[in-house]
Write an enzyme that holds these catalytic residues in place. Structure first.
Site, PDB file in Angstrom:
ATOM      1  N   SER A 159      -8.905  12.723 -16.571  1.00 42.78           N
ATOM      2  CA  SER A 159      -8.748  11.641 -17.805  1.00 42.78           C
ATOM      3  C   SER A 159      -9.604  12.872 -18.706  1.00 42.78           C
ATOM      4  CB  SER A 159      -9.480  10.532 -17.753  1.00 42.78           C
ATOM      5  OG  SER A 159      -9.645  10.052 -18.540  1.00 42.78           O
ATOM      6  N   TYR A 188     -17.513   6.559 -14.820  1.00 42.96           N
ATOM      7  CA  TYR A 188     -16.387   6.789 -14.922  1.00 42.96           C
ATOM      8  C   TYR A 188     -15.600   7.952 -14.973  1.00 42.96           C
ATOM      9  CZ  TYR A 188     -11.068   7.043 -16.193  1.00 42.96           C
ATOM     10  OH  TYR A 188      -9.333   7.809 -15.830  1.00 42.96           O
ATOM     11  N   LYS A 237     -14.753  12.164 -12.944  1.00 45.34           N
ATOM     12  CA  LYS A 237     -13.916  12.909 -13.129  1.00 45.34           C
ATOM     13  C   LYS A 237     -14.202  14.185 -13.267  1.00 45.34           C
ATOM     14  CE  LYS A 237     -10.758   9.674 -12.931  1.00 45.34           C
ATOM     15  NZ  LYS A 237      -9.239   9.326 -11.681  1.00 45.34           N
TER      16      LYS A 237
HETATM   17  C1  UD1 Z   1      -9.481   3.730 -21.886  1.00 44.13           C
HETATM   18  C2  UD1 Z   1     -10.106   4.544 -21.276  1.00 44.13           C
HETATM   19  C3  UD1 Z   1     -10.353   5.883 -20.671  1.00 44.13           C
HETATM   20  C4  UD1 Z   1      -8.652   5.860 -19.775  1.00 44.13           C
HETATM   21  C5  UD1 Z   1      -7.562   5.045 -20.890  1.00 44.13           C
HETATM   22  C6  UD1 Z   1      -6.421   4.572 -19.805  1.00 44.13           C
HETATM   23  C7  UD1 Z   1     -12.360   4.236 -22.034  1.00 44.13           C
HETATM   24  C8  UD1 Z   1     -13.963   4.295 -23.360  1.00 44.13           C
HETATM   25  N1  UD1 Z   1     -11.275   5.220 -22.326  1.00 44.13           N
HETATM   26  O1  UD1 Z   1      -9.013   4.546 -22.617  1.00 44.13           O
HETATM   27  O2  UD1 Z   1     -10.745   6.633 -19.743  1.00 44.13           O
HETATM   28  O3  UD1 Z   1      -7.678   6.446 -19.199  1.00 44.13           O
HETATM   29  O4  UD1 Z   1      -8.189   3.599 -20.948  1.00 44.13           O
HETATM   30  O5  UD1 Z   1      -5.674   4.003 -20.387  1.00 44.13           O
HETATM   31  O6  UD1 Z   1     -12.598   2.856 -22.620  1.00 44.13           O
HETATM   32  N2  UD1 Z   1      -8.176  -2.269 -28.364  1.00 44.13           N
HETATM   33  C9  UD1 Z   1      -8.261  -3.221 -28.731  1.00 44.13           C
HETATM   34  N3  UD1 Z   1      -8.687  -4.490 -28.045  1.00 44.13           N
HETATM   35  C10 UD1 Z   1      -8.602  -4.920 -27.013  1.00 44.13           C
HETATM   36  C11 UD1 Z   1      -7.751  -3.719 -26.574  1.00 44.13           C
HETATM   37  C12 UD1 Z   1      -7.979  -2.819 -26.651  1.00 44.13           C
HETATM   38  O7  UD1 Z   1      -8.396  -3.191 -29.876  1.00 44.13           O
HETATM   39  O8  UD1 Z   1      -7.756  -6.305 -26.544  1.00 44.13           O
HETATM   40  C13 UD1 Z   1      -8.453  -1.191 -28.608  1.00 44.13           C
HETATM   41  C14 UD1 Z   1      -9.130   0.034 -28.801  1.00 44.13           C
HETATM   42  O9  UD1 Z   1     -10.801  -0.327 -29.316  1.00 44.13           O
HETATM   43  C15 UD1 Z   1      -9.071   1.512 -28.116  1.00 44.13           C
HETATM   44  C16 UD1 Z   1      -7.509   0.917 -28.477  1.00 44.13           C
HETATM   45  O10 UD1 Z   1      -7.045  -0.074 -27.951  1.00 44.13           O
HETATM   46  O11 UD1 Z   1      -8.369   1.757 -30.124  1.00 44.13           O
HETATM   47  C17 UD1 Z   1      -7.391   1.681 -27.181  1.00 44.13           C
HETATM   48  O12 UD1 Z   1      -8.058   0.863 -26.189  1.00 44.13           O
HETATM   49  P1  UD1 Z   1      -7.730   1.280 -24.621  1.00 44.13           P
HETATM   50  O13 UD1 Z   1      -5.531   0.983 -24.254  1.00 44.13           O
HETATM   51  O14 UD1 Z   1      -8.370   0.355 -23.808  1.00 44.13           O
HETATM   52  O15 UD1 Z   1      -7.635   2.599 -24.445  1.00 44.13           O
HETATM   53  P2  UD1 Z   1      -8.830   3.855 -24.640  1.00 44.13           P
HETATM   54  O16 UD1 Z   1     -10.016   2.646 -24.907  1.00 44.13           O
HETATM   55  O17 UD1 Z   1      -8.351   4.637 -25.470  1.00 44.13           O
END
Ligand code: UD1
Length: 326
Positions: free
Chosen positions: A116, A140, A144
């Site tokens: 990842s 996590y 990895k």
């Molecule tokens: C997360 C994991 C990453 C994993 C990936 C899988 C972390 C730090 N990293 O990445 O290890 O491989 O998921 O896809 O958690 N967001 C919202 N509202 C929500 C959910 C998300 O605004 O309800 C935003 C988050 O703040 C971020 C973006 O959407 O800016 C993507 O979030 P998310 O899909 O959870 O992925 P990551 O956090 O990038």
């Protein structure tokens, strides 16, 4: 038979490989097997088992005459990994040791490991290339990285090994059939499954975690990659390993980044639905932006992403509609 494994299995079968799936179903559903079979019109072998059951795994590798392994048997919820670190180390690190021992006992040495972009931690520079320092900020991510390091040590100790560690960015989207997609157990954490729950009425609105980042619209930016592009990355790595021993690391991302609002707008367009949302506080541990430098995979594997954010959202919408009706 989880999210990435199911899509990769479809692609491998369609590319002419024979696939056997080994899964303890702790975060996946047995009905996915039937769906993979429907898409491919082929019987797929399946064994229910835990990756830490070394003997059972070795028996499957031998009996099924397996010649290469794609290791996706990991727990992946970042928040949960901080609450249950030992469960994560046991499943993700101990599980990988067990797999390697099973492979050694069955005389196998070709492995693609699901890693990842989380291994990089806070960006020292962007885009992350494979030489960017690694400093994961949660259990996590450390799992990895530890497995990657172990695999590198293994490949130095025994030159028969052919290993690719694939550092995924943000996998999203679904197979074009709408029959398989991301189906997390419990309350989802990742953006696309949350959008799915809002559009199906299970959640009232999307909470946007922070709209005050130093990005053009203030929301977090990520490198979203279509899960079928990701599946192709696994196939490309497997093929490349045939001629390349050693342990190799590849970023699998698009090389571009999109904000939460970009994704939301594309999804609204693809689905014709409006998604209510509200900005709430930042989620602890989130980064403003990260994305891949994906040149190494392009140069060596001949792989790059083909599908756009619109393709991603259209396929995700098809899957959501399909799951609502089933
Ligand atoms: C997360 C994991 C990453 C994993 C990936 C899988 C972390 C730090 N990293 O990445 O290890 O491989 O998921 O896809 O958690 N967001 C919202 N509202 C929500 C959910 C998300 O605004 O309800 C935003 C988050 O703040 C971020 C973006 O959407 O800016 C993507 O979030 P998310 O899909 O959870 O992925 P990551 O956090 O990038």
């Amino acid at each position: 038979m989880g999210y990435i494994g199911s899509h990769t299995a479809v692609l491998l079968v369609q590319a002419g490989h024979q696939v056997h799936i080994y899964d303890n179903l702790c975060n996946s559903n047995a009905s996915t097997l039937e769906r993979i079979q429907r898409i491919t019109s082929r019987d797929i072998g399946f064994t229910e088992g835990d990756v830490r059951n070394t003997e059972k795994l070795a028996d499957v590798l031998r009996n099924e005459k397996i010649d290469a392994v794609i290791h996706l048997a990991g727990l992946k919820a970042v928040g949960e990994s901080s609450q249950k670190p030992i469960e994560y180390y046991a499943n993700n690190v101990q599980g990988s040791i067990s797999l390697i021992q099973a492979m050694q006992s069955a005389g196998l040495s070709t492995l693609v490991f699901s890693s990842s972009a989380t291994v990089y931690g806070d960006p020292v520079y962007l885009p992350y290339d494979e030489d960017h320092p690694t400093k994961p900020t949660n259990p996590y991510g450390r799992n990895k990285l530890q497995v990657e390091e172990m695999l590198r040590d293994l490949s130095v100790s025994d030159q028969a090994w052919r290993i690719a560690c694939l550092r995924y960015f943000n996998p999203v989207g679904a197979h074009e059939s709408g029959l398989i997609g991301e189906d997390p157990n419990g309350i989802p954490n990742n953006l696309m499954p949350v959008i799915g729950q809002v559009v199906s009425g299970k959640l009232a609105a999307l909470n946007i975690f922070g709209d005050d980042y130093d990005t053009p619209d203030g929301t977090g930016k990520r490198d979203y990659i279509h899960v079928m592009d990701l599946a192709e990355g696994h196939l490309a790595a497997l093929t490349w390993l045939e001629a390349n021993p050693g342990c190799h690391i590849f970023n699998l991302g698009s090389g571009d980044s999109f904000s939460v609002l970009d994704l939301l707008r594309h999804f609204e367009e693809a689905s014709g639905q409006s998604i209510p949302y509200q900005a709430v506080g930042r989620r602890p541990g989130d980064l403003p932006e990260y994305y891949a430098k994906a040149d190494k995979a392009a140069k060596l594997l001949g792989w790059k992403t083909k599908q756009s954010l619109s393709d991603i959202c259209e396929s995700a919408w098809l899957w959501i509609k399909h799951s609502q009706n089933n």
